[in-house]
Design an enzyme around this catalytic site. Sequence first.
Site, PDB file in Angstrom:
ATOM      1  N   GLY A 172       0.805  -1.223   0.000  1.00 15.29           N
ATOM      2  CA  GLY A 172       0.000   0.000   0.000  1.00 15.29           C
ATOM      3  C   GLY A 172       0.827   1.257   0.000  1.00 15.29           C
ATOM      4  O   GLY A 172       1.971   1.275  -0.456  1.00 15.29           O
TER       5      GLY A 172
ATOM      6  N   LEU B 240      -3.764  -5.606  -5.553  1.00 13.16           N
ATOM      7  CA  LEU B 240      -2.706  -4.603  -5.386  1.00 13.16           C
ATOM      8  C   LEU B 240      -1.490  -5.187  -4.647  1.00 13.16           C
ATOM      9  O   LEU B 240      -1.637  -5.753  -3.569  1.00 13.16           O
ATOM     10  CB  LEU B 240      -3.292  -3.426  -4.585  1.00 13.16           C
ATOM     11  CG  LEU B 240      -2.330  -2.277  -4.329  1.00 13.16           C
ATOM     12  CD1 LEU B 240      -1.966  -1.572  -5.601  1.00 13.16           C
ATOM     13  CD2 LEU B 240      -2.929  -1.313  -3.328  1.00 13.16           C
ATOM     14  N   ASP B 241      -0.321  -5.011  -5.207  1.00 15.31           N
ATOM     15  CA  ASP B 241       0.942  -5.419  -4.577  1.00 15.31           C
ATOM     16  C   ASP B 241       1.023  -6.930  -4.331  1.00 15.31           C
ATOM     17  O   ASP B 241       1.828  -7.392  -3.520  1.00 15.31           O
ATOM     18  CB  ASP B 241       1.167  -4.682  -3.242  1.00 15.31           C
ATOM     19  CG  ASP B 241       1.227  -3.175  -3.424  1.00 15.31           C
ATOM     20  OD1 ASP B 241       1.518  -2.725  -4.539  1.00 15.31           O
ATOM     21  OD2 ASP B 241       0.982  -2.461  -2.441  1.00 15.31           O
ATOM     22  N   GLN B 242       0.162  -7.703  -4.990  1.00 15.43           N
ATOM     23  CA  GLN B 242       0.123  -9.142  -4.729  1.00 15.43           C
ATOM     24  C   GLN B 242       0.602  -9.972  -5.925  1.00 15.43           C
ATOM     25  O   GLN B 242       0.575 -11.197  -5.864  1.00 15.43           O
ATOM     26  CB  GLN B 242      -1.311  -9.593  -4.381  1.00 15.43           C
ATOM     27  CG  GLN B 242      -1.868  -8.930  -3.137  1.00 15.43           C
ATOM     28  CD  GLN B 242      -1.123  -9.323  -1.895  1.00 15.43           C
ATOM     29  OE1 GLN B 242      -0.751 -10.477  -1.724  1.00 15.43           O
ATOM     30  NE2 GLN B 242      -0.850  -8.355  -1.022  1.00 15.43           N
TER      31      GLN B 242
END
Lengths: 277, 277, 277, 277
Positions: free
Chosen positions: B194, B220-222
Amino acid sequence: MRQVLLIDCADQKGLVAKISAELFNRGVNITSNREFVDPVTRHFFMRTEFEGEFSDGDIVQAMKALLAPGARVRLASPGKKRLVILGTKEPHCLGDILIRCAYNALNATIEAVVCNHDTLGSLVEKFGVPFHFVDHRNTDRAAHAEAIREVVERYSPDYLVLAKYMRILPPEFVSRYPNRIINIHHSFLPAFVGASPYKQAYERGVKIIGATAHFVNADLDQGPIIGQDVIPVNHRYTARDMASAGRDVEKIVLAKALSLVVDDCVFVSGNKTVVFD
Amino acid sequence: MRQVLLIDCADQKGLVAKISAELFNRGVNITSNREFVDPVTRHFFMRTEFEGEFSDGDIVQAMKALLAPGARVRLASPGKKRLVILGTKEPHCLGDILIRCAYNALNATIEAVVCNHDTLGSLVEKFGVPFHFVDHRNTDRAAHAEAIREVVERYSPDYLVLAKYMRILPPEFVSRYPNRIINIHHSFLPAFVGASPYKQAYERGVKIIGATAHFVNADLDQGPIIGQDVIPVNHRYTARDMASAGRDVEKIVLAKALSLVVDDCVFVSGNKTVVFD
Amino acid sequence: MRQVLLIDCADQKGLVAKISAELFNRGVNITSNREFVDPVTRHFFMRTEFEGEFSDGDIVQAMKALLAPGARVRLASPGKKRLVILGTKEPHCLGDILIRCAYNALNATIEAVVCNHDTLGSLVEKFGVPFHFVDHRNTDRAAHAEAIREVVERYSPDYLVLAKYMRILPPEFVSRYPNRIINIHHSFLPAFVGASPYKQAYERGVKIIGATAHFVNADLDQGPIIGQDVIPVNHRYTARDMASAGRDVEKIVLAKALSLVVDDCVFVSGNKTVVFD
Amino acid sequence: MRQVLLIDCADQKGLVAKISAELFNRGVNITSNREFVDPVTRHFFMRTEFEGEFSDGDIVQAMKALLAPGARVRLASPGKKRLVILGTKEPHCLGDILIRCAYNALNATIEAVVCNHDTLGSLVEKFGVPFHFVDHRNTDRAAHAEAIREVVERYSPDYLVLAKYMRILPPEFVSRYPNRIINIHHSFLPAFVGASPYKQAYERGVKIIGATAHFVNADLDQGPIIGQDVIPVNHRYTARDMASAGRDVEKIVLAKALSLVVDDCVFVSGNKTVVFD
């Protein structure tokens, strides 16, 4: 005799001048001086190594008299620190510390090793160190922690070292040893808190794994970090390979953190550390 | 001509024998061969560089005929890959890629740069690359993403590179470019997902910071991690110092990941990558 | 049963096809396959792990029959490798290997430890390993090496490990164990060859120190490098601090190199190594 | 206004007390203080950042009056440092510095770039920086160095940066800029001094390569080291691959060293540096 003076207090103008003048006037010889002012909290930290006796009275009292109320002033005990080590089954961190202490590579003595399994007893006894097996079966968490505590207190340790101790210590236990319990967590915190970090790392597909040495406080894996290190991994590593490779990082990170702590190089500052390495 | 053949499929006995015999029989000269069988999923990955023309028919069809249905077989396009870069305000990653591409240090061309601020326009134009400022103000997320998409599609890129693009792309956008969007996240994922990872890192008091290059998927960010690296920090680093030091890691990690991707060294395997570096 | 087949020979077209077809036809199951062709020497290296029995005859003979004369084909012995360790006075590398072997963290057994001082005897004996003190005083280099050799040969080791053995072994000794003696040198070779590398490093004012594990050949500190690693230092490090910090790198680099060697992941290629890690 | 005071002199008891009292008495506010006493040479180094004006007279004179003759006292110029960069053909270090300076990521301005080839002219001119091509052909070493010097002096630089400048500067040139020329050497010094370090590294079969930023003195590659870093390589790297991978280390090491130098964090101490990073 080499001594270490540790001061931390709210910052104010002229602190270094004041403290160093006092030391100079009392005739000691400063061999190393490290200081840091946290720009956010305006807190001042100072670690001074000196040789010689403070010529006039008690150094801690003299310093406190100079500083505003609330200043913490501490003269580190000059000898080896007393450690009690808690472990479970894995020998790598424990073995590493045993050998370091046996050969004066760490400014500490291992007073005892306390484990919730008996696996490591034979290793510990090779080194002539008392081993206590405190079984966690057939007892609840609080009672087990109390039994551990009872053994630990016999040895009046300066620090407790969790050398891959795989159980959670209850807050009542932890609160007895504020900033005196050092844990090695087998991940690069705050990634992979909690159980099975290598399994988590494997499943996330990370390309680097790590280890974190930290002081233990009431929040699991949330205490002030002393040191961290990492090694690269790749797609050929299974979770088990990661755990195996990670052991080398764990033991080096723990040993380095311990070395800094027993040499009085570490201040706790809120949930962080100031490390004069 | 040097070519790269990429195969992935369910593993079975004798795959390497079968594939390499086929290549040998058609007269090409293998210059490099890398393979990997995931021991958990039993999936097989193979990257083969060869010289010479496949003497008889289409190599992809020939390979598919050999392998079980569902096998993915791909002959990498031999020329430079076409990139479109998305950015916001920070020049370090973008500047680094511009110079690499300008001097043939990356097997790619930058077709265009698209930003939601106009800050970087003058840098981009120095290198003779088209710059598009797609303002995100006075428009909603979906409409802005659609405007970006419209610009991007003019250039038919092989890959989109998020070079510190500080907005979240909606799933509909992302799903158009499966495993073709590469992001640099300014932390050592999965730590500090995040916003404001350096602020988070500062507040947690970590002793190492890092960066992660990954493919972007709907979470997100995964997405699958391509590469990561870290640098040490200490108590003297403010959040701003961490951000500043982190920029060097970000640009190197992104550039290295990009280099692996455009050289066809990276397979996506579920939520992980297999990287033949 | 898991076995490892090791092949190296002059490269030729179709080698992988030929070898993997032979393995497939004889019914073994390849679980891991690594190969490398040196682009300069055109030499081919292959390491294949497989499960199952080779159904028809001797696998080494079958492979040799396939390959050009001069090919080296070897089936690694499947059990633990037998080590004899040579040391002097420092316990860190030796202690680390003792604990690894005692807890199955290295695919090896320590058959004996031979030292030119008696300092480490008590450590070795804790682990139930035979210790031999072969004094180097009152004897010349050749006679001392011969005395060492005589002890070593009693144990028929697969590998000799120089765990901070601080004497130079004469060429006649070394030539008896080609690519079977592993040394840890306490610098980042080829920087600081010879004696007192930390003193040299201190005097040169380097900002990084390291360690190198290598096979020993007739030229001191010139043998094929297996692995290296480094740590940062700064102006506050004395030569003694560097030596102390360096010990952690030494033991990890040596242990990792040993692990690769006893798992049959290392080929010697002229004065270099090919390491399938 | 933030200022930096730099003092180095022979150590004596009470120096910190004396200096900090003087600063305190004149009313400035110390925001950061770093000091170091070399335990071998007994030389004292101090870097003090302070805010506010020294209330009474010239601070350098005041400090010199306090200290023994021979003390060096310097108030760093507060603005951006003026750089002249020397290069040859490779763009990576130069490009990196150009972008940093263009975006205020380095406390410096590039006054000019001087090269012995014209390759980099178009890059430099993109950034509006004067470019001088000083051809080395048809001239001897001394005359070429003199021509370089003549261009350099027009810009009165604080520092010269050799950003992969591939020629040796003669001692007469070097002696004009004592501790003011910063070079990036493409190896982990003192390994691989001289020409073609990557070729040397490849031939030696090292498993790690590196780069070294150092001040230039009369002895080639022997000047005080400011910073070093490394990356791992393996048997798959050709000399060319090493050079390519090494470029990323070179540019980061040079940029970091430059940053420390222009922020007045580096003291030269004999043939070493004291770096307050």
